[in-house]
Design a protein around this motif. Structure first.
Motif, PDB file in Angstrom:
ATOM      1  N   UNK A 188     -43.296  -7.766 -15.200  1.00  0.00           N
ATOM      2  CA  UNK A 188     -43.885  -8.626 -16.223  1.00  0.00           C
ATOM      3  C   UNK A 188     -44.891  -9.616 -15.665  1.00  0.00           C
ATOM      4  N   UNK A 189     -45.170  -9.529 -14.373  1.00  0.00           N
ATOM      5  CA  UNK A 189     -46.158 -10.417 -13.766  1.00  0.00           C
ATOM      6  C   UNK A 189     -45.676 -11.843 -13.598  1.00  0.00           C
ATOM      7  N   UNK A 190     -44.394 -12.021 -13.401  1.00  0.00           N
ATOM      8  CA  UNK A 190     -43.821 -13.375 -13.242  1.00  0.00           C
ATOM      9  C   UNK A 190     -43.640 -13.736 -11.777  1.00  0.00           C
TER      10      UNK A 190
ATOM     11  N   UNK B 276     -38.488 -22.529 -16.750  1.00  0.00           N
ATOM     12  CA  UNK B 276     -37.516 -23.072 -15.808  1.00  0.00           C
ATOM     13  C   UNK B 276     -36.204 -23.329 -16.554  1.00  0.00           C
ATOM     14  N   UNK B 277     -35.159 -23.569 -15.798  1.00  0.00           N
ATOM     15  CA  UNK B 277     -33.864 -23.921 -16.395  1.00  0.00           C
ATOM     16  C   UNK B 277     -34.027 -25.168 -17.257  1.00  0.00           C
ATOM     17  N   UNK B 278     -34.755 -26.153 -16.755  1.00  0.00           N
ATOM     18  CA  UNK B 278     -34.941 -27.392 -17.502  1.00  0.00           C
ATOM     19  C   UNK B 278     -35.706 -27.136 -18.801  1.00  0.00           C
ATOM     20  N   UNK B 279     -36.731 -26.322 -18.756  1.00  0.00           N
ATOM     21  CA  UNK B 279     -37.482 -25.995 -19.972  1.00  0.00           C
ATOM     22  C   UNK B 279     -36.601 -25.234 -20.961  1.00  0.00           C
TER      23      UNK B 279
ATOM     24  N   UNK C  31     -33.485 -11.452 -21.649  1.00  0.00           N
ATOM     25  CA  UNK C  31     -34.264 -11.421 -20.405  1.00  0.00           C
ATOM     26  C   UNK C  31     -34.124 -12.647 -19.510  1.00  0.00           C
ATOM     27  N   UNK C  32     -32.959 -12.780 -18.881  1.00  0.00           N
ATOM     28  CA  UNK C  32     -32.734 -13.924 -17.997  1.00  0.00           C
ATOM     29  C   UNK C  32     -33.651 -13.906 -16.777  1.00  0.00           C
ATOM     30  N   UNK C  33     -34.289 -12.764 -16.502  1.00  0.00           N
ATOM     31  CA  UNK C  33     -35.242 -12.702 -15.379  1.00  0.00           C
ATOM     32  C   UNK C  33     -36.481 -13.552 -15.657  1.00  0.00           C
ATOM     33  N   UNK C  34     -36.665 -13.988 -16.894  1.00  0.00           N
ATOM     34  CA  UNK C  34     -37.814 -14.832 -17.233  1.00  0.00           C
ATOM     35  C   UNK C  34     -37.560 -16.312 -16.934  1.00  0.00           C
ATOM     36  N   UNK C  35     -36.352 -16.640 -16.488  1.00  0.00           N
ATOM     37  CA  UNK C  35     -36.014 -18.010 -16.099  1.00  0.00           C
ATOM     38  C   UNK C  35     -36.079 -18.055 -14.578  1.00  0.00           C
ATOM     39  N   UNK C  36     -37.213 -18.517 -14.077  1.00  0.00           N
ATOM     40  CA  UNK C  36     -37.533 -18.392 -12.668  1.00  0.00           C
ATOM     41  C   UNK C  36     -36.587 -19.054 -11.697  1.00  0.00           C
ATOM     42  N   UNK C  37     -36.035 -20.203 -12.038  1.00  0.00           N
ATOM     43  CA  UNK C  37     -35.180 -20.915 -11.096  1.00  0.00           C
ATOM     44  C   UNK C  37     -33.707 -20.857 -11.498  1.00  0.00           C
ATOM     45  N   UNK C  38     -33.378 -19.937 -12.367  1.00  0.00           N
ATOM     46  CA  UNK C  38     -31.987 -19.797 -12.787  1.00  0.00           C
ATOM     47  C   UNK C  38     -31.375 -18.530 -12.252  1.00  0.00           C
TER      48      UNK C  38
ATOM     49  N   UNK D 248     -29.528 -14.880 -12.517  1.00  0.00           N
ATOM     50  CA  UNK D 248     -29.613 -13.735 -13.420  1.00  0.00           C
ATOM     51  C   UNK D 248     -28.316 -12.958 -13.298  1.00  0.00           C
ATOM     52  N   UNK D 249     -27.892 -12.331 -14.391  1.00  0.00           N
ATOM     53  CA  UNK D 249     -26.718 -11.479 -14.342  1.00  0.00           C
ATOM     54  C   UNK D 249     -27.047 -10.137 -13.688  1.00  0.00           C
ATOM     55  N   UNK D 250     -28.326  -9.843 -13.524  1.00  0.00           N
ATOM     56  CA  UNK D 250     -28.746  -8.613 -12.845  1.00  0.00           C
ATOM     57  C   UNK D 250     -28.713  -8.842 -11.335  1.00  0.00           C
ATOM     58  N   UNK D 251     -28.513  -7.783 -10.564  1.00  0.00           N
ATOM     59  CA  UNK D 251     -28.595  -7.933  -9.108  1.00  0.00           C
ATOM     60  C   UNK D 251     -29.969  -8.486  -8.707  1.00  0.00           C
ATOM     61  N   UNK D 252     -30.028  -9.258  -7.621  1.00  0.00           N
ATOM     62  CA  UNK D 252     -31.296  -9.887  -7.210  1.00  0.00           C
ATOM     63  C   UNK D 252     -32.476  -8.919  -7.099  1.00  0.00           C
ATOM     64  N   UNK D 253     -32.262  -7.740  -6.556  1.00  0.00           N
ATOM     65  CA  UNK D 253     -33.371  -6.790  -6.412  1.00  0.00           C
ATOM     66  C   UNK D 253     -33.868  -6.327  -7.780  1.00  0.00           C
ATOM     67  N   UNK D 254     -32.959  -6.147  -8.724  1.00  0.00           N
ATOM     68  CA  UNK D 254     -33.344  -5.752 -10.084  1.00  0.00           C
ATOM     69  C   UNK D 254     -34.101  -6.887 -10.748  1.00  0.00           C
ATOM     70  N   UNK D 255     -33.585  -8.094 -10.618  1.00  0.00           N
ATOM     71  CA  UNK D 255     -34.254  -9.262 -11.201  1.00  0.00           C
ATOM     72  C   UNK D 255     -35.692  -9.355 -10.691  1.00  0.00           C
ATOM     73  N   UNK D 256     -35.895  -9.181  -9.395  1.00  0.00           N
ATOM     74  CA  UNK D 256     -37.235  -9.281  -8.828  1.00  0.00           C
ATOM     75  C   UNK D 256     -38.153  -8.176  -9.332  1.00  0.00           C
ATOM     76  N   UNK D 257     -37.625  -6.976  -9.500  1.00  0.00           N
ATOM     77  CA  UNK D 257     -38.439  -5.863 -10.032  1.00  0.00           C
ATOM     78  C   UNK D 257     -38.848  -6.144 -11.475  1.00  0.00           C
TER      79      UNK D 257
END
Length: 152
Positions: A150-152, A91-94, A127-134, A136-145
């Protein structure tokens, strides 16, 4: 990776291109445009690795040199993100708790973490996509893929 230029290749998995900017042997940017830059070349060893990753091959890209031309406080956050293991979300806090000098209970530090993630010049390699509630600099659809991959 001693070359310089813009390299891009279309990814069926992401339904858009992966584009990498390299200067002085360092990655300066990673983006996911619908159409690549006109002068982008399609062949590069890093693109080969990224596409292997997109096909399910685990890679942390730790050996890839990334030029972080961001303010020092944001650099600290992004360096911490870079160390997040494949398939492990936080998480962002972590992330604030893990970043030296930040207080996970301070709103100002949490805002700093979010702004560093949003301005990440090299998503996927950092890998900002690993921060679930933050953000991402990637487009949302890319972040979700990437998260799904990675099974997140």
């Amino acid at each position: 990776m001693e070359d310089a230029g813009i390299y891009a290749r279309e990814s069926p998995y992401l339904d858009r291109h992966v584009q990498v900017g390299v200067a002085s042997g360092r990655v300066v940017s990673v983006s996911f445009p619908e159409d690549p830059a006109d002068d982008a070349e399609g062949e590069h060893e890093l693109l080969d690795r990224i596409f292997a990753y997109l096909e399910g091959q685990e890679d942390d890209f730790a050996d890839v040199r990334v030029a972080l031309t961001v303010p020092t406080d944001r650099r600290s956050v992004l360096e911490t993100v870079r160390d997040l293991p494949y398939g492990e979300g936080v998480t962002v806090q972590a992330l604030a708790r893990m970043t030296p000098g930040l207080d996970a209970e301070a709103d100002e530090d949490l805002r700093l973490v979010r702004s560093a993630l949003a301005d990440n010049p090299a998503p996927l390699l950092i890998p900002d996509h690993r921060v679930g509630d933050g953000p991402s600099a990637a487009p949302p659809a890319v972040e979700q893929r990437l998260r799904s991959l990675e099974g997140l």
